[in-house]
Design a protein around this motif. Structure first.
Motif, PDB file in Angstrom:
ATOM      1  N   THR A 188       2.996  26.756 -13.020  1.00  0.00           N
ATOM      2  CA  THR A 188       4.444  26.703 -13.293  1.00  0.00           C
ATOM      3  C   THR A 188       4.879  25.261 -13.551  1.00  0.00           C
ATOM      4  N   ARG A 189       5.703  25.076 -14.572  1.00  0.00           N
ATOM      5  CA  ARG A 189       6.318  23.757 -14.827  1.00  0.00           C
ATOM      6  C   ARG A 189       7.441  23.580 -13.815  1.00  0.00           C
ATOM      7  N   VAL A 190       7.471  22.434 -13.131  1.00  0.00           N
ATOM      8  CA  VAL A 190       8.420  22.258 -12.023  1.00  0.00           C
ATOM      9  C   VAL A 190       9.036  20.863 -12.016  1.00  0.00           C
ATOM     10  N   VAL A 191      10.166  20.767 -11.285  1.00  0.00           N
ATOM     11  CA  VAL A 191      10.752  19.469 -10.952  1.00  0.00           C
ATOM     12  C   VAL A 191      10.958  19.479  -9.447  1.00  0.00           C
ATOM     13  N   ALA A 192      10.842  18.298  -8.820  1.00  0.00           N
ATOM     14  CA  ALA A 192      10.950  18.257  -7.360  1.00  0.00           C
ATOM     15  C   ALA A 192      11.501  16.931  -6.881  1.00  0.00           C
ATOM     16  N   LEU A 193      12.083  17.016  -5.689  1.00  0.00           N
ATOM     17  CA  LEU A 193      12.546  15.820  -4.969  1.00  0.00           C
ATOM     18  C   LEU A 193      11.556  15.576  -3.834  1.00  0.00           C
ATOM     19  N   THR A 194      10.926  14.421  -3.843  1.00  0.00           N
ATOM     20  CA  THR A 194      10.007  14.068  -2.756  1.00  0.00           C
ATOM     21  C   THR A 194      10.624  12.911  -1.968  1.00  0.00           C
ATOM     22  N   ASP A 195      10.183  12.730  -0.729  1.00  0.00           N
ATOM     23  CA  ASP A 195      10.697  11.595   0.059  1.00  0.00           C
ATOM     24  C   ASP A 195      10.070  10.293  -0.441  1.00  0.00           C
ATOM     25  N   GLU A 196       8.807  10.357  -0.820  1.00  0.00           N
ATOM     26  CA  GLU A 196       8.015   9.190  -1.237  1.00  0.00           C
ATOM     27  C   GLU A 196       6.715   9.743  -1.839  1.00  0.00           C
ATOM     28  N   PHE A 197       5.789   8.920  -2.228  1.00  0.00           N
ATOM     29  CA  PHE A 197       4.449   9.313  -2.714  1.00  0.00           C
ATOM     30  C   PHE A 197       4.434  10.006  -4.077  1.00  0.00           C
ATOM     31  N   GLY A 198       5.606  10.028  -4.798  1.00  0.00           N
ATOM     32  CA  GLY A 198       5.677  10.797  -6.041  1.00  0.00           C
ATOM     33  C   GLY A 198       5.103  10.093  -7.263  1.00  0.00           C
ATOM     34  N   TRP A 199       4.949   8.766  -7.194  1.00  0.00           N
ATOM     35  CA  TRP A 199       4.455   8.034  -8.367  1.00  0.00           C
ATOM     36  C   TRP A 199       2.927   8.038  -8.344  1.00  0.00           C
ATOM     37  N   ALA A 200       2.393   9.236  -8.486  1.00  0.00           N
ATOM     38  CA  ALA A 200       0.950   9.448  -8.355  1.00  0.00           C
ATOM     39  C   ALA A 200       0.540  10.574  -9.284  1.00  0.00           C
ATOM     40  N   GLY A 249       0.801  -1.219   0.000  1.00  0.00           N
ATOM     41  CA  GLY A 249       0.000   0.000   0.000  1.00  0.00           C
ATOM     42  C   GLY A 249       0.836   1.273   0.000  1.00  0.00           C
ATOM     43  N   TRP A 250       2.130   1.150   0.316  1.00  0.00           N
ATOM     44  CA  TRP A 250       3.014   2.330   0.311  1.00  0.00           C
ATOM     45  C   TRP A 250       3.174   2.839  -1.121  1.00  0.00           C
ATOM     46  N   ILE A 251       3.299   4.168  -1.265  1.00  0.00           N
ATOM     47  CA  ILE A 251       3.450   4.767  -2.601  1.00  0.00           C
ATOM     48  C   ILE A 251       4.882   5.278  -2.751  1.00  0.00           C
ATOM     49  N   PRO A 252       5.667   4.654  -3.661  1.00  0.00           N
ATOM     50  CA  PRO A 252       7.047   5.108  -3.862  1.00  0.00           C
ATOM     51  C   PRO A 252       7.079   6.435  -4.639  1.00  0.00           C
ATOM     52  N   GLY A 253       8.302   6.927  -4.901  1.00  0.00           N
ATOM     53  CA  GLY A 253       8.437   8.039  -5.844  1.00  0.00           C
ATOM     54  C   GLY A 253       9.154   9.242  -5.289  1.00  0.00           C
ATOM     55  N   GLN A 254      10.383   9.477  -5.785  1.00  0.00           N
ATOM     56  CA  GLN A 254      11.194  10.601  -5.303  1.00  0.00           C
ATOM     57  C   GLN A 254      11.450  11.660  -6.371  1.00  0.00           C
ATOM     58  N   ASP A 255      11.487  11.257  -7.640  1.00  0.00           N
ATOM     59  CA  ASP A 255      11.874  12.179  -8.732  1.00  0.00           C
ATOM     60  C   ASP A 255      10.652  12.530  -9.558  1.00  0.00           C
ATOM     61  N   ILE A 256      10.110  13.732  -9.390  1.00  0.00           N
ATOM     62  CA  ILE A 256       8.908  14.051 -10.177  1.00  0.00           C
ATOM     63  C   ILE A 256       9.044  15.378 -10.913  1.00  0.00           C
ATOM     64  N   SER A 257       8.313  15.478 -12.031  1.00  0.00           N
ATOM     65  CA  SER A 257       8.166  16.770 -12.707  1.00  0.00           C
ATOM     66  C   SER A 257       6.700  16.912 -13.072  1.00  0.00           C
ATOM     67  N   GLY A 258       6.251  18.137 -13.223  1.00  0.00           N
ATOM     68  CA  GLY A 258       4.842  18.354 -13.542  1.00  0.00           C
ATOM     69  C   GLY A 258       4.497  19.826 -13.512  1.00  0.00           C
ATOM     70  N   VAL A 259       3.218  20.105 -13.190  1.00  0.00           N
ATOM     71  CA  VAL A 259       2.704  21.477 -13.225  1.00  0.00           C
ATOM     72  C   VAL A 259       2.056  21.778 -11.872  1.00  0.00           C
ATOM     73  N   VAL A 260       2.305  22.986 -11.351  1.00  0.00           N
ATOM     74  CA  VAL A 260       1.716  23.360 -10.053  1.00  0.00           C
ATOM     75  C   VAL A 260       0.203  23.518 -10.201  1.00  0.00           C
ATOM     76  N   LEU A 261      -0.521  22.716  -9.394  1.00  0.00           N
ATOM     77  CA  LEU A 261      -1.989  22.804  -9.368  1.00  0.00           C
ATOM     78  C   LEU A 261      -2.424  23.845  -8.358  1.00  0.00           C
ATOM     79  N   GLY A 292       7.375  29.668  -2.889  1.00  0.00           N
ATOM     80  CA  GLY A 292       7.415  28.645  -3.938  1.00  0.00           C
ATOM     81  C   GLY A 292       6.701  29.084  -5.201  1.00  0.00           C
ATOM     82  N   PRO A 293       6.681  28.185  -6.212  1.00  0.00           N
ATOM     83  CA  PRO A 293       6.152  28.530  -7.541  1.00  0.00           C
ATOM     84  C   PRO A 293       4.632  28.721  -7.553  1.00  0.00           C
ATOM     85  N   SER A 294       4.183  29.523  -8.519  1.00  0.00           N
ATOM     86  CA  SER A 294       2.745  29.837  -8.623  1.00  0.00           C
ATOM     87  C   SER A 294       2.019  28.799  -9.479  1.00  0.00           C
ATOM     88  N   GLU A 295       0.699  28.869  -9.461  1.00  0.00           N
ATOM     89  CA  GLU A 295      -0.146  27.925 -10.209  1.00  0.00           C
ATOM     90  C   GLU A 295       0.241  27.928 -11.695  1.00  0.00           C
TER      91      GLU A 295
END
Ligand SMILES: NC(=O)c1ccc[n+]([C@@H]2O[C@H](COP(=O)([O-])OP(=O)(O)OC[C@H]3O[C@@H](n4cnc5c(N)ncnc54)[C@H](OP(=O)(O)O)[C@@H]3O)[C@@H](O)[C@H]2O)c1
Length: 309
Positions: free
Chosen positions: A77-89, A52-64, A72-75
Motif C-alpha cells: 500500500t502507498r502510504v503517508v505517515a507521521l513519525t516521531d523521529e527516524f523517518g529520514w531513512a 548519530g540521531w536520525i531525524p524525520g517526521q514526515d514520510i511517504s512510501g510503500v508498506v514493506l 493498518g495497511p497491507s503490504e
C-alpha cells in the motif's frame, strides 16, 4: 540500509550513512520510505540532539511489512505517515494509528508535505471556529505551514490576508486563495477574527494590534527567535480576545492523527489542496537545502527523494 544521521559539529549538520534496519514492534508497519519533507523546526533539532540521531517526521512510501497485530495497511500500500523521529531513512517503523493510505493521484512528494505542516495548518485554522465571511491573517504565509493554511482558511470561507517578508515571496499566494498579500504585518489593515502567528517578536506584538474583540491569535512558532512584550492595554480595542498556543503533537488525541491526515490527503486527491513544493531534491542534498530553508529561500515545502525512489 542508509539513513540521514545527525552530525552536530561536523562540516554539515547531517550525513548519509549505513545503519541497521529497524525492527518493528507488533503494532508497527514497516515502510520503504520514498519521500520525506523538512520542517523549519528540524533545523533546531540538529543542534538539540546527539550525534548519530536520525531525524524525520514526515514520510511517504510503500508498506514493506504490515503490522503483526493485523491492523493498518497491507503490504504494497502507498502510504503517508507521521513519525516521531527516524523517518529520514530507507526504512522506518510506524505505529498503525499514524499512517494512512494515499490514492494513486497523490504523489509521494505531495503526501510527504502533509504530516507536520498540514496537521498544523488544519488544526490552527480550526481554532478560529466557523470562518465563513471572517477575516484571517497568516504570517509566514509563503512557508510550509502558511501555504497550506491559506488554502484551508480560504476553503473555509474566510477572507485571507497573507503576510510575506519580501515582494517576491508573494508569488502564487493569490492562486492559493489569499485575497490580499502584504509585505510585513505592519501593512495589514483592519482587524481579524483569527491570526496565525509564527514570526514572534515584533510580529506577535503587531498581531495583537490587529485582532478583533473575542478574536483568536494562534501562536504556533517563533521563527525570528525574538521575544515579545504584551500588556493588558493591547486588548483595550480587542476586548476578550485570546492568545492560544499550539503544539501539533499534543494538539489532539493520538487517535486523531490518522483521520486528520486522511482528510488532508483526500483534499489533495479532490483537487482542493495543492501543496507548494519549492524544492524537490535527492536526499544527498539535504544539508545544502537546509541552508536555503534557514535563509527563507524555500517557497512552501522542501521535499526529498530517498534511495528507494
Ligand atoms: N507549534 C507547532 O506545532 C509547529 C508546527 C510546525 C511549524 N511550527 C513553527 O512554525 C513556523 C513555520 O514553520 P514552517 O515549517 O512553515 O517554516 P518555513 O517553511 O520556513 O516558513 C516560515 C516562514 O516564516 C517567515 N518568516 C518571518 N520571519 C522570519 C524570521 N525571522 N526567520 C525565518 N522565517 C521568518 C518566512 O517567510 P518570509 O521570508 O516571506 O517572511 C518563512 O517562509 C516555524 O517557526 C516552525 O518552527 C510550529
Amino acid at each position: 540500509m542508509r539513513a540521514i544521521v545527525n552530525t552536530p559539529g561536523g562540516t554539515a549538520p547531517v550525513e548519509l550513512r549505513e545503519i541497521p534496519e529497524p525492527n518493528p514492534g507488533p503494532h508497527e508497519v514497516l515502510v520503504a520510505v520514498r519521500a520525506f519533507s523538512f520542517n523549519r523546526g528540524e533545523l533546531r533539532s540538529f543542534v538539540n540532539n546527539e550525534a548519530g540521531w536520525i531525524p524525520g517526521q514526515d514520510i511517504s512510501g510503500v508498506v514493506l511489512k504490515p503490522a503483526a497485530n493485523g491492523l493498518g495497511p497491507s503490504e504494497g500500500t502507498r502510504v503517508v505517515a507521521l513519525t516521531d523521529e527516524f523517518g529520514w531513512a530507507e526504512q522506518v517503523a510506524v505505529p498503525v494509528h499514524r499512517i494512512v493510505p494515499i490514492p494513486d493521484n497523490v504523489s509521494f512528494a505531495q503526501a510527504a508535505t502533509l504530516p507536520v505542516a498540514g496537521l498544523t495548518a488544519l488544526r490552527c485554522v480550526r481554532l478560529g471556529g466557523a470562518l465563513v465571511g471572517r477575516r484571517v491573517l497568516i504570517t509566514g504565509a509563503a512557508g510550509g505551514v502558511g501555504t497550506l493554511a491559506i488554502q484551508i482558511a480560504a476553503h473555509s470561507g474566510a477572507h485571507v490576508t497573507a503576510v510575506v517578508g519580501r515582494p517576491e515571496r508573494a508569488a502564487g499566494l493569490g492562486e492559493l486563495g489569499a485575497d490580499d498579500v502584504v509585505h510585513g504585518i505592519e501593512s495589514a489593515t483592519g482587524r481579524f477574527s483569527l491570526v496565525l502567528e509564527s514570526g514572534g517578536g515584533s510580529s506577535l506584538s503587531a498581531a495583537l494590534q490587529r485582532i478583533e474583540p473575542k478574536g483568536t491569535v494562534v501562536v504556533y512558532g517563533n521563527s525570528s527567535g525574538e521575544p515579545s512584550t504584551i500588556s493588558f492595554q493591547d486588548f483595550r480595542a480587542a476586548q476578550n480576545a485570546r492568545i492560544q498556543s499550539f503544539f501539533y503533537f499534543t494538539s489532539g488525541a493520538e487517535e486523531q492523527f490518522a483521520p486528520d491526515l486522511a482528510l488532508l490527503v483526500s483534499l489533495i486527491a479532490d483537487g482542493n489542496l495543492r501543496p507548494v513544493i519549492g524544492i524537490e531534491q535527492d536526499w544527498a542534498q539535504l544539508a545544502t537545502v537546509a541552508e536555503s530553508l534557514r535563509g527563507r529561500q524555500v517557497a512552501g515545502k522542501a521535499v526529498f527523494r530517498t534511495g528507494n525512489s
